[in-house]
Motif scaffolding. Structure first.
Motif, PDB file in Angstrom:
ATOM      1  N   ASP A  68       0.826  -1.208   0.000  1.00  0.00           N
ATOM      2  CA  ASP A  68       0.000   0.000   0.000  1.00  0.00           C
ATOM      3  C   ASP A  68       0.857   1.252   0.000  1.00  0.00           C
ATOM      4  N   VAL A  69       2.146   1.073   0.273  1.00  0.00           N
ATOM      5  CA  VAL A  69       3.096   2.183   0.284  1.00  0.00           C
ATOM      6  C   VAL A  69       3.884   2.133  -1.024  1.00  0.00           C
ATOM      7  N   PRO A  70       4.085   3.259  -1.694  1.00  0.00           N
ATOM      8  CA  PRO A  70       4.705   3.249  -3.029  1.00  0.00           C
ATOM      9  C   PRO A  70       6.225   3.060  -3.009  1.00  0.00           C
ATOM     10  N   VAL A  71       6.674   1.850  -2.646  1.00  0.00           N
ATOM     11  CA  VAL A  71       8.104   1.560  -2.702  1.00  0.00           C
ATOM     12  C   VAL A  71       8.484   1.206  -4.136  1.00  0.00           C
ATOM     13  N   ASP A  72       9.770   1.249  -4.430  1.00  0.00           N
ATOM     14  CA  ASP A  72      10.235   0.937  -5.768  1.00  0.00           C
ATOM     15  C   ASP A  72       9.849  -0.492  -6.161  1.00  0.00           C
ATOM     16  N   LEU A  84       4.485  -2.742   9.456  1.00  0.00           N
ATOM     17  CA  LEU A  84       5.453  -1.860  10.101  1.00  0.00           C
ATOM     18  C   LEU A  84       5.271  -1.768  11.609  1.00  0.00           C
ATOM     19  N   ASP A  85       4.023  -1.863  12.080  1.00  0.00           N
ATOM     20  CA  ASP A  85       3.807  -1.703  13.525  1.00  0.00           C
ATOM     21  C   ASP A  85       4.347  -2.881  14.331  1.00  0.00           C
ATOM     22  N   GLN A  86       4.878  -3.893  13.646  1.00  0.00           N
ATOM     23  CA  GLN A  86       5.496  -5.009  14.353  1.00  0.00           C
ATOM     24  C   GLN A  86       7.011  -4.911  14.427  1.00  0.00           C
ATOM     25  N   PHE A  87       7.592  -3.916  13.740  1.00  0.00           N
ATOM     26  CA  PHE A  87       9.056  -3.830  13.816  1.00  0.00           C
ATOM     27  C   PHE A  87       9.628  -2.411  13.770  1.00  0.00           C
ATOM     28  N   VAL A  88       8.785  -1.390  13.717  1.00  0.00           N
ATOM     29  CA  VAL A  88       9.265  -0.002  13.791  1.00  0.00           C
ATOM     30  C   VAL A  88       8.627   0.642  15.016  1.00  0.00           C
ATOM     31  N   PHE A  89       9.464   0.955  16.019  1.00  0.00           N
ATOM     32  CA  PHE A  89       8.941   1.383  17.316  1.00  0.00           C
ATOM     33  C   PHE A  89       9.513   2.722  17.763  1.00  0.00           C
TER      34      PHE A  89
END
Length: 202
Positions: free
Chosen positions: A15-19, A189-194
């Protein structure tokens, strides 16, 4: 109904526009016998050379084997039996080593394995751009491979890699055929960016 191509199954969705290269990179076990050109190998390892490293130490070393030559045989021989069962088709095998000390002062380099990983990621992503695939392996006899390749004591073997073009999954051992066709998934992301160890940052 025709079977959905593996590359289509394995293309991730975000859902995020990564390359796009991140969504298309994956690690197959089915490799075609088609060789990889020296030009493409030079491109891949040049991409690896531009990875970030602590103090620009560039502590990575790669031993490259093409199917049938001595380096390939040494790497293949020291893989675990399960890895040998599919890696035998890969036209290229290479082993990544990390230099454990800094060249400038001989002190331990705590970032060496991290930096080797960064170079390896660059190689994997560049491979995707070229229509190639890589598959990393830690299932191998480290002391045996270290000795067989004549590596200095200061270099630690960290991972072996298979490289090549995508092959037919039907040629894989039965254990791996279904795994090859499973869609890719990643943790949110909410499982590894804190922001702290108990509070998500994103």
């Amino acid at each position: 109904m025709p079977e959905v191509p593996l590359e289509q199954i394995k293309r991730a969705h975000s859902d995020v526009p990564v390359d796009e290269v991140f969504l298309r990179r994956w690690s197959p076990r089915a490799f075609a016998e088609q060789p990889v050109s020296d030009l493409n190998l030079r491109i891949l390892f040049t991409a690896g050379a531009w990875a970030a490293s602590s103090y620009n130490e560039q502590p990575w070393r790669f031993v490259l084997g093409r199917k049938g030559d001595e380096p390939w045989k040494h790497i293949f021989t020291h893989l675990t039996t399960p890895n040998q069962s599919w890696a035998k088709m890969a036209p290229v095998l290479y082993a990544g080593f990390a230099k454990k000390t800094f060249a400038r002062d001989g002190k331990p380099n705590p970032a060496a394995v991290h930096d080797l990983g960064a170079a390896s990621a660059n190689i994997a992503l560049q491979a995707t751009r070229l229509g190639l695939h890589t598959h990393g392996m830690v299932g191998f006899d480290k002391p045996g491979l270290h000795a067989a390749l004549g590596a200095p004591e200061d270099y630690e073997p960290v991972a072996c890699w298979a490289l090549g073009y995508l092959g037919d999954a039907e040629g894989l051992p039965e254990t791996y055929r279904e795994m090859e066709r499973q869609p890719r998934q990643r943790k949110p992301l909410d499982q590894f960016v804190f922001a702290s160890w108990s509070s998500a940052a994103l």
